[in-house]
Structures are given as structure tokens and as C-alpha cells.
Write a protein that holds these residues in place. Sequence first.
Motif, mmCIF file in Angstrom:
data_model
loop_
_atom_site.group_PDB
_atom_site.id
_atom_site.type_symbol
_atom_site.label_atom_id
_atom_site.label_comp_id
_atom_site.label_asym_id
_atom_site.label_seq_id
_atom_site.Cartn_x
_atom_site.Cartn_y
_atom_site.Cartn_z
ATOM 1 N N GLN A 24 13.110 -46.804 -2.295
ATOM 2 C CA GLN A 24 13.227 -48.135 -1.695
ATOM 3 C C GLN A 24 14.184 -48.999 -2.499
ATOM 4 N N ARG A 52 12.251 -50.997 8.197
ATOM 5 C CA ARG A 52 12.525 -49.556 8.223
ATOM 6 C C ARG A 52 11.527 -48.805 7.357
ATOM 7 N N THR A 99 19.429 -50.188 9.072
ATOM 8 C CA THR A 99 19.408 -51.615 8.720
ATOM 9 C C THR A 99 20.781 -52.239 8.925
ATOM 10 N N ALA A 155 17.685 -47.850 -1.751
ATOM 11 C CA ALA A 155 18.089 -48.342 -0.425
ATOM 12 C C ALA A 155 18.482 -49.814 -0.494
ATOM 13 N N TRP A 156 17.714 -50.601 -1.220
ATOM 14 C CA TRP A 156 18.027 -52.026 -1.319
ATOM 15 C C TRP A 156 19.356 -52.246 -2.040
ATOM 16 N N ALA A 200 17.562 -45.111 6.389
ATOM 17 C CA ALA A 200 16.997 -46.459 6.549
ATOM 18 C C ALA A 200 18.073 -47.521 6.334
ATOM 19 N N VAL A 201 18.955 -47.294 5.372
ATOM 20 C CA VAL A 201 20.061 -48.219 5.110
ATOM 21 C C VAL A 201 20.985 -48.266 6.324
ATOM 22 N N VAL A 239 22.020 -51.574 0.591
ATOM 23 C CA VAL A 239 22.120 -52.648 1.594
ATOM 24 C C VAL A 239 22.770 -53.882 0.988
ATOM 25 N N LYS A 290 16.841 -58.143 3.771
ATOM 26 C CA LYS A 290 15.663 -57.605 3.088
ATOM 27 C C LYS A 290 14.538 -57.322 4.082
ATOM 28 N N LEU A 350 15.381 -54.239 6.222
ATOM 29 C CA LEU A 350 15.161 -52.990 5.493
ATOM 30 C C LEU A 350 13.668 -52.712 5.346
ATOM 31 N N GLU A 351 12.903 -53.732 5.024
ATOM 32 C CA GLU A 351 11.459 -53.534 4.881
ATOM 33 C C GLU A 351 10.831 -53.040 6.183
#
Length: 145
Positions: free
Chosen positions: A43, A32, A14, A46-47, A10-11, A50, A26, A29-30
Motif C-alpha cells: 500500500q 482500490r 486510481t 502504491a501511494w 491499483a495505481v 500515485v 488518496k 487509492l484507498e
Amino acid sequence: MKVRRRARAAVLQTLYELDYTDHDPKLALEARFEDRLLPESAQKFAWVLVKGVQTYRTYLDSVVGELAPEWPIDQIAAVDRNVLRIAIYELLFEPKIPPKVAINEAVELAKMFGGESSPRFVNGVLGSLVAKDRAKIREALKVPV
């Protein structure tokens, strides 16, 4: 697929999107997370990736430039470039992640999303980075903390 690998995927998606748009990181990513259900801890992980890659993007690109001088950053395929950014961020800024794990995950992402030569290229660049002691790497590359 393992939870953290799904988070890294996901990262990667993104960061790829952010390379070509001016979308909010943000929100990108959300979006994804709507495609792949991840536990809250994944999550958050991942944040962190990112945000970290975006914060140190210029620095990470300079590290890639030092490790692969024959490949200007803008000539590296977008997938490979972002896989390297993620892995180098993990290697330099996330000391709890073992180097072997960061490299293995990067190679797996390169296999999933990159071209035929991506895994070998990513492994070679990252291998040259970890051939030295992490503390010496941080000091030599003047890692901003």
C-alpha cells in the motif's frame, strides 16, 4: 498475481479514475484497497507511485511526447497513457527498481487492462527510453528532483 503487480494495478485504476474525475487521490487509492487486500508495504509502494505520478504528471506527459511524438498525449488510450506514466516515473524517479522490472510490469499491466496493441506500444515507448543510460536520460530530460 504478485503483490507489487497488484499494487501497480491499483495505481493504474486510481490514475485512470483521476483522469476523469476530481476525486482525492488518496481516497481513490484507498477505495482500490477495499477491492484488493494488500500488505501495508505494498500500500505504501502504491501511494508513492500515485503521489509521484500526480506530482510529475505534466513532466511525465512531456517525456511521453518526446518518446512518441506521433501520438499526442490526449490521443493515447487512457490505460496506455497511465501505464506509461507509472513506468516512466519508476524509471526516472525510483532508481532501486531495475529498468527491466519497470518495463516488464508495464507490459503486463498493458496486457491485463489495455487493448490488443497496448503491450507492444508500451514496450516500444519504454524501450526507447531505456536504450540510453539512466543518468544520461535524467540529465537530458532535465528530471526535476
